[in-house]
Scaffold this motif. Structure first.
Motif, PDB file in Angstrom:
ATOM      1  N   LYS A  72       0.825  -1.220   0.000  1.00 10.68           N
ATOM      2  CA  LYS A  72       0.000   0.000   0.000  1.00 10.68           C
ATOM      3  C   LYS A  72       0.854   1.263   0.000  1.00 10.68           C
ATOM      4  O   LYS A  72       0.553   2.231  -0.685  1.00 10.68           O
ATOM      5  CB  LYS A  72      -0.929   0.013   1.230  1.00 10.68           C
ATOM      6  N   GLN A  73       1.927   1.221   0.793  1.00 15.55           N
ATOM      7  CA  GLN A  73       2.794   2.404   0.864  1.00 15.55           C
ATOM      8  C   GLN A  73       3.436   2.675  -0.491  1.00 15.55           C
ATOM      9  O   GLN A  73       3.551   3.811  -0.941  1.00 15.55           O
ATOM     10  CB  GLN A  73       3.887   2.206   1.921  1.00 15.55           C
ATOM     11  N   ARG A  74       3.815   1.591  -1.143  1.00 17.16           N
ATOM     12  CA  ARG A  74       4.450   1.717  -2.450  1.00 17.16           C
ATOM     13  C   ARG A  74       3.468   2.368  -3.440  1.00 17.16           C
ATOM     14  O   ARG A  74       3.782   3.316  -4.136  1.00 17.16           O
ATOM     15  CB  ARG A  74       4.842   0.317  -2.939  1.00 17.16           C
ATOM     16  N   GLU A  75       2.263   1.822  -3.426  1.00 21.10           N
ATOM     17  CA  GLU A  75       1.247   2.352  -4.348  1.00 21.10           C
ATOM     18  C   GLU A  75       0.966   3.830  -4.073  1.00 21.10           C
ATOM     19  O   GLU A  75       0.785   4.626  -4.992  1.00 21.10           O
ATOM     20  CB  GLU A  75      -0.057   1.557  -4.212  1.00 21.10           C
ATOM     21  N   LEU A  76       0.928   4.144  -2.772  1.00 22.20           N
ATOM     22  CA  LEU A  76       0.624   5.523  -2.399  1.00 22.20           C
ATOM     23  C   LEU A  76       1.695   6.481  -2.928  1.00 22.20           C
ATOM     24  O   LEU A  76       1.401   7.546  -3.466  1.00 22.20           O
ATOM     25  CB  LEU A  76       0.520   5.620  -0.871  1.00 22.20           C
ATOM     26  N   LEU A  77       2.956   6.072  -2.807  1.00 18.88           N
ATOM     27  CA  LEU A  77       4.041   6.933  -3.300  1.00 18.88           C
ATOM     28  C   LEU A  77       3.937   7.127  -4.815  1.00 18.88           C
ATOM     29  O   LEU A  77       4.081   8.238  -5.322  1.00 18.88           O
ATOM     30  CB  LEU A  77       5.403   6.325  -2.938  1.00 18.88           C
ATOM     31  N   TYR A  78       3.670   6.036  -5.526  1.00 14.72           N
ATOM     32  CA  TYR A  78       3.508   6.166  -6.976  1.00 14.72           C
ATOM     33  C   TYR A  78       2.369   7.110  -7.315  1.00 14.72           C
ATOM     34  O   TYR A  78       2.452   7.949  -8.204  1.00 14.72           O
ATOM     35  CB  TYR A  78       3.237   4.789  -7.621  1.00 14.72           C
ATOM     36  N   PHE A  79       1.298   6.948  -6.552  1.00 17.66           N
ATOM     37  CA  PHE A  79       0.108   7.769  -6.796  1.00 17.66           C
ATOM     38  C   PHE A  79       0.437   9.253  -6.639  1.00 17.66           C
ATOM     39  O   PHE A  79       0.099  10.081  -7.485  1.00 17.66           O
ATOM     40  CB  PHE A  79      -1.019   7.363  -5.840  1.00 17.66           C
TER      41      PHE A  79
END
Ligand code: ADP
Ligand code: ZN
Ligand code: ZN
Length: 733
Positions: free
Chosen positions: A139-146
């Motif tokens: 989730k953290q990874r996705e959030l950063l990409y977002f």
């Protein structure tokens, strides 16, 4: 330094200016909202004056406790306007001030709204950051990409999509940062649409230029329904904004504001701000500040928007200027056009009054040269005004038709629906039936608090008092004799819908009245459904009469044209004429010719005859000669002093005392008075209070006598007896 402060208490006894001290660094300015010590409490007040000395002993003067905003809420002009309202509406300063501030601002109920946003820290590289995360931290990874892709995003949105714990984890590592920003709550977001600009006709352009070039401050734009007055207003506003000034645009009904806002937004974008009571408190607060701080330059709204906190006003437009809603019905009873005149004069702005049926006062002013008269006698598309057919309801009854629809109206409705067109049915009575009557003993159900019969509302099976709002359970038997035989007297919109649905089972019917428009943006929802042709018939009260432009409406039915003729009010003929013209004007606005069916029990009444011929000028001539002969406004002034109290005897006694005091003045100035009398008010009891009135009619232009009358009446105000003082009131109930 000393500040003169009006505290926010509306009692007559506190209607004084209080002085407080402050030092230059406190940020106290003229028009500032402040908190001051008052007795043992802290209360809000407004600084209306600043001076370097005070006559009061210095040790008696308390300091201002706090200044609430950096920008003063009032300006020099709105402070002067407050004085004007006090003097012309006969109210305290605190009461007048409340008109100028959004109610949610008082007592700090609403503040600016802030939202938390997150953004990538400026010094990080997303790939590097991700390499430092645990492999399981999906989730953290996705959030950063977002965030890398979309930039700044609100906390709510991120938490929804990735979970709050991901946000917190990244925050802790300082990969993302928190920002707090003000969000402006903006009403009617769904209205942003593009409209194509029309080219003004020569007549319209002439009207615009006439307003601009007239020496007179006030122009009366007298244009038939569909003559394109709105486009004239828009062009005038456009030129005003280009000249770096501001504008106020008023419409008579809250229901009409979204439609006008839509046109203003399409043309002026965020420059338009809307003020009305149907907005949420937060939206109203933010819109008000947008006008105050100059980020919006056009205020649009119903009556109360005349108090919009604009400076440097270039034009004030009052559409459908004749409308009764422009006179406030509760204290302070201001007349919108008088406030408008004050503000326009202050700024040297133009005042434009527009109408298809100008008020007798305004047209009279235009004829005697006070106003600049501009006429638009034809519809833009040159289409004729719809033909009005009279349905004589006496004949219908003779023929045995007991329904509320005449045979002509039924025939026209069938044809209209068959062709796939739309119809509007007008009746100025909400609810199911006006009264509930016992057929055995004739008893009419009445409100416990008022001398008023109750209206039956089928939707929630209740009896409602339309005066005090009291709600009772519907009865199954007469409360006097116990009989179960009850009759519904008089028809309301709910019942009209019911009968229409029986007559036309396939028709899609909408109802618009106060009951169906309670919700936020309720008016807008019904009107836009009808505009999108999701319904065939719109049934409604006066809410549907004004201004709406529905191209597919080819039939308008006026169910009870006589209703307003019987009011004991000197304006009743005028109101009836206006209403019929307005409602009729909704029909046949586009391609297909429109029709109107007007149902009446007195087809030969001269007001109706002028109305169906769209003959304003002859109606005006007739009405003016009656008003002159009988000494009614604008050829005289009416003063009504209403005395009300819970104790009938005491109220009557005060009425006698007041009468005697007025009588002294009356005998001294006999030649100024045309009428003087005391009596029970037509509505004898309201909200548990008995009501009496002293009525006067005076020769016009004697404000000094009216002021004297006010001073006399005001002295009788007390805890148990309320005195309300009205000049040329809109309603005399
Ligand atoms: P009013 O306010 O006088 O009743 P409106 O301003 O609503 O009239 O105009 C009636 C209709 O005519 C509207 O649909 C409007 O878009 C259209 N209209 C107005 N002016 C023009 C114009 N110059 N050219 C084409 N259509 C116009
Ligand atoms: Zn009975
Ligand atoms: Zn009541």
């Amino acid at each position: 330094m000393f500040a003169q402060v009006i505290v926010d208490i509306i009692h007559v006894e506190v209607d004084k200016i209080f002085e407080y001290s402050f030092s230059e660094h406190d940020g106290v300015k003229l028009g500032s909202r402040v908190i001051v010590p008052f007795g043992k409490k802290m209360i809000e007040g407004i600084v209306i004056g600043i001076k370097s000395t005070s006559e009061y002993p210095v040790n008696k003067i308390k300091p201002i406790f706090k200044v609430l905003e950096d920008t003063p809420v009032l300006t020099e002009e709105t402070l002067a306007l407050t004085e004007f309202v006090c003097k012309s509406c006969y109210v305290t300063r605190a009461c007048a001030l409340r008109l100028l501030l959004p109610s949610e601002m008082r007592k700090g109920k609403i503040k600016e709204k802030y939202t938390i946003f997150y953004e990538l820290a400026s010094d990080i590289n997303v790939d590097q950051a991700i390499s430092q995360l645990k492999a399981s931290a999906k989730k953290q990874r996705e959030l950063l990409y977002f965030l890398a892709e979309n930039g700044k995003t609100s906390s709510a949105e991120l938490s929804d999509a990735f979970g709050r714990s991901a946000v917190l984890a990244l925050l802790k590592r300082q990969f993302i940062y928190e920002l707090k920003e003000q969000v402006v709550r903006s009403p009617y977001k769904q209205l942003d649409e593009q409209r194509k600009r029309v080219q003004l006709t020569a007549k319209q352009l002439e009207a615009v230029e006439s307003v601009e070039n007239s020496e007179k401050g006030t122009s009366l734009l007298f244009g038939v329904t569909g003559s394109g007055k709105t486009e004239v207003y828009l062009e005038i506003i456009d030129r005003t904004i280009k000249a770096d000034k501001t504008a106020i645009m008023l419409v008579p009904e809250i229901a009409l504001t979204p439609q006008m806002l839509k046109q203003l937004r399409a043309r002026f974008g965020d420059n338009a701000a809307i003020l009305h009571s149907g907005l949420s408190a937060g939206e109203r607060f933010d819109e008000w500040w947008r006008l105050r701080n100059g980020s919006a330059k056009i205020a649009i709204g119903a009556r109360s928007a005349i108090f919009a906190p604009l400076t440097n006003i270039g034009v004030i437009i009052i559409d459908e200027e004749h409308d009764g809603s422009y006179s406030s019905e509760s204290s302070p009873r201001y007349v919108t056009s008088e406030i408008a005149k004050f503000r326009a004069e202050y700024y040297g702005a133009k005042l434009v009054l527009g109408s298809a049926t100008p008020s007798i006062e305004s047209y009279n002013n235009a004829l005697n040269g006070k106003y600049n008269l501009i006429e638009l006698p034809e519809r833009v598309n040159k289409k004729p005004l719809p033909l009005v057919e009279i349905a004589d309801m006496r004949n219908e009854i003779r023929r045995g038709n007991n329904s509320f629809f005449s045979s002509i109206l039924k025939a026209e409705l069938s044809e209209c629906l068959e062709k796939g067109n739309q119809a509007m049915i007008f009746l100025n009575q909400r609810g199911y039936s006006k009264t509930v009557v016992c057929t055995e003993c004739g008893h009419v159900q009445k409100c416990e608090n008022c001398d008023v019969s109750l209206t039956y509302h089928r939707e929630d099976d209740s009896l409602l008092c339309h005066y005090c709002g009291a709600k009772y359970k519907m009865i199954s038997a007469c409360t006097e004799c116990g009989s179960k035989f009850l009759r519904y007297g008089g028809t309301g919109t709910e019942r009209v819908v019911e009968e229409l649905q029986t007559l036309y089972p396939n028709a899609r019917i909408l109802r618009m009245d106060r009951d169906t428009t309670q919700n936020k943006e309720g008016h807008y929802k019904i009107l836009s459904q009808f505009a999108q042709r999701k319904a065939d018939i719109l049934v409604g009260t006066q809410m549907i009469a004004k201004g709406h432009d529905f191209p597919f409406v080819t039939l308008v039915g006026i169910l009870d044209a006589d209703a307003s003729l019987f009011f004991s009010d000197f304006r009743s003929s005028e109101r009836t004429f206006q209403l019929i013209t307005q409602v009729a004007g909704r029909s046949g606005r586009a391609e297909e010719a429109g029709k109107v069916v007007l149902q009446t029990y007195q087809p030969s009444n001269s007001v109706l005859k002028h109305a169906i011929a769209y003959d304003y000028k002859n109606f005006f001539a007739q009405e003016v000669s009656i008003r002159k002969a009988t000494a009614f406004p604008p050829f005289a002034d009416i003063v009504r002093i209403l005395i009300s109290g819970e104790d009938e005897e005491k109220t009557l006694e005060v009425t006698h005392q007041l009468h005697d005091k007025v009588n002294l003045l009356y005998t001294q100035k006999r030649d100024i008075f045309r009428f003087f009398g005391s009596m029970k008010a037509p509505l004898k009891r309201l909200q548990n209070k008995f009501r009496f009135q002293v009525l006067l009619r005076l020769e016009s232009n004697h404000k000094e006598v009216i002021d004297e009358l006010y001073a006399i009446s005001n002295a009788f105000n007390s805890r148990s007896i309320q005195i309300s003082f009205e000049v040329n009131p809109n309603s005399l109930v």
